[in-house]
Design an enzyme around this catalytic site. Structure first.
Site, mmCIF file in Angstrom:
data_model
loop_
_atom_site.group_PDB
_atom_site.id
_atom_site.type_symbol
_atom_site.label_atom_id
_atom_site.label_comp_id
_atom_site.label_asym_id
_atom_site.label_seq_id
_atom_site.Cartn_x
_atom_site.Cartn_y
_atom_site.Cartn_z
ATOM 1 N N LYS A 75 46.169 43.653 34.762
ATOM 2 C CA LYS A 75 46.315 43.780 36.177
ATOM 3 C C LYS A 75 45.016 43.813 36.920
ATOM 4 O O LYS A 75 45.174 43.096 38.099
ATOM 5 C CB LYS A 75 47.037 45.120 36.455
ATOM 6 C CG LYS A 75 48.430 45.369 36.095
ATOM 7 C CD LYS A 75 48.982 46.599 36.534
ATOM 8 C CE LYS A 75 48.155 47.859 35.847
ATOM 9 N NZ LYS A 75 48.580 47.680 34.153
ATOM 10 N N THR A 76 44.039 44.203 36.423
ATOM 11 C CA THR A 76 42.896 44.065 36.986
ATOM 12 C C THR A 76 42.072 42.614 36.818
ATOM 13 O O THR A 76 41.732 41.937 37.802
ATOM 14 C CB THR A 76 41.574 45.098 36.438
ATOM 15 O OG1 THR A 76 42.181 46.563 36.457
ATOM 16 C CG2 THR A 76 40.199 44.820 36.976
ATOM 17 N N ASP A 120 43.542 50.123 42.686
ATOM 18 C CA ASP A 120 44.117 50.303 41.103
ATOM 19 C C ASP A 120 44.623 51.827 41.305
ATOM 20 O O ASP A 120 44.537 52.587 42.269
ATOM 21 C CB ASP A 120 42.909 50.466 40.513
ATOM 22 C CG ASP A 120 43.423 50.453 38.804
ATOM 23 O OD1 ASP A 120 44.513 50.143 38.753
ATOM 24 O OD2 ASP A 120 42.570 50.720 37.878
ATOM 25 N N THR A 169 50.917 51.781 37.017
ATOM 26 C CA THR A 169 51.624 51.916 36.026
ATOM 27 C C THR A 169 52.888 52.582 36.203
ATOM 28 O O THR A 169 53.630 52.883 35.243
ATOM 29 C CB THR A 169 50.622 52.730 34.768
ATOM 30 O OG1 THR A 169 50.225 53.835 35.536
ATOM 31 C CG2 THR A 169 49.393 51.822 34.573
ATOM 32 N N ARG A 228 44.248 44.392 25.958
ATOM 33 C CA ARG A 228 42.935 45.133 25.911
ATOM 34 C C ARG A 228 42.780 45.975 24.836
ATOM 35 O O ARG A 228 41.529 45.972 24.053
ATOM 36 C CB ARG A 228 42.918 46.530 27.024
ATOM 37 C CG ARG A 228 41.837 47.397 27.358
ATOM 38 C CD ARG A 228 42.408 48.693 28.021
ATOM 39 N NE ARG A 228 42.573 48.130 29.623
ATOM 40 C CZ ARG A 228 42.971 48.771 30.298
ATOM 41 N NH1 ARG A 228 43.263 49.935 30.000
ATOM 42 N NH2 ARG A 228 43.232 48.396 31.697
#
Length: 351
Positions: A75-76, A120, A169, A228
């Protein structure tokens, strides 16, 4: 900008400037810069590409974008790509840092035309800040209240057009009025093993690390569908190959390194196995409450509930029932244990 709000509003360049040289090199090497470089998420990539290209052709800022999905899916990274594609500055903040309407007002006062504001964990913003954000997203203005009590005065603050990119999330925790103000919502999915292998191979190539197809496949298969985690495991395998090998990563090196770091063939780590072993060994397969299970493995309830449980449920090793968590026959087999002759068959509960 007021000093008290500096921690809640960060320019990307400032973040990179404060990182160590190794961190900057690693992050810069692994993060894709364009949608074309982004591996996986084909549907989201195509949709987002249309949103951005259409806005650029019209000479307007794009609609606000909401990115939803589990942690570690990019997402980032996508927020950074949006800013890069638009040639805009990326401003970074997070929901927990915005606890008062004044926090958000201070942040918005520093936004320039065309900027991308990335929030975020947007579901963790306070309600007063959410209500202020509604007006900013829709009308590009906010009312700043000066003073208190009967003498308080609302001063309208005009904001240049900008794009909010929110990441969450837990999309279900976002209030309807906030969700409705996002013109485009993207649901990110877990990655397939083949996609993760491409990510591992790309990361290794950018890090000048020689890795075999089997080695990359081995890392990808244990990465829980999450880029990640794939890049984190690659980093650890690289360390192992450097210290105990010749610096190249083949299938044997990958297996030995991941075994050393207690990541098994399916991607379960120490905590995952501890949860299953406690559930099967100490509680006969359940049902058992999540709080009791957390105490048994020596972790906080939130840690077990947010880190271990979702993956175990995805694998079909654990089921949530009205009476508690139970281990499935697959969990017993994975641990090499014999399941009870007549395990409890309880209806599943999504709660």
């Amino acid at each position: 900008m007021h000093d008290e709000y500096r921690d809640s509003f960060t320019d990307l360049d400032a973040v990179l400037a404060e990182a160590t040289p190794d961190d900057r090199a690693f992050d810069a090497a692994l993060r894709p810069r364009t949608l074309e470089e982004l591996v996986g998420q084909e549907r989201v990539r195509e949709q987002l590409s249309l949103v951005l290209e259409a806005a650029q052709q019209r000479g307007r800022t794009p609609d606000h974008v909401l990115l939803s999905g589990p942690p570690g899916l990019g997402k980032t990274t996508i927020a950074m790509i949006i800013a890069h594609q638009l040639g805009a500055h990326l401003r970074l903040t997070s929901g927990p840092a915005i606890q008062h309407a004044g926090d958000l007002a201070a942040i918005l006062s520093g936004v320039d035309e065309g900027d991308v504001l990335f929030i975020d964990e947007i579901h963790r913003m306070s309600r007063p800040a959410e209500e202020l954000l509604y007006m900013a997203m829709e009308d590009f203005r906010v009312d700043v209240v000066v003073g208190k009590g009967p003498g308080a005065t609302a001063i309208p603050l005009e904001i240049p057009p900008f794009t909010v990119v929110g990441a969450t999330t837990r999309a279900g925790l976002l209030p309807g009025p906030l969700r409705d103000r996002f013109g485009f919502t993207a649901q990110l999915d877990y990655y397939e093993a083949a996609e993760l292998q491409r990510i591992v191979e790309r990361s290794a190539r950018l890090l000048d690390l020689t890795i075999s197809d089997d080695g990359a496949r081995e890392i990808a298969s244990r990465s829980r569908g999450t880029p990640r985690i794939a890049n984190r495991l690659l980093r650890r395998v690289r360390d192992y190959a450097q210290v105990r090998g010749d610096g190249t990563v083949g299938h044997p090196e990958a297996r030995k390194a991941l075994a050393l770091y207690e990541v098994d063939d399916l991607g379960l780590d120490r905590l995952d196995r501890a949860v299953l072993q406690a559930l099967c060994g100490s509680f006969g397969g359940g049902p058992v409450g999540i709080s009791t299970l957390a105490v048994a493995v020596g972790e906080e309830r939130e840690t077990v509930e947010e880190l271990a449980e979702p993956f175990l449920v995805r694998l079909g090793f654990l089921a949530r029932t009205p009476r508690g968590r139970i281990a499935t026959p697959a969990a017993w087999r994975h641990l090499g244990l014999a399941a009870p002759a007549d395990p409890a068959q309880l209806p599943l509960d999504d709660a």
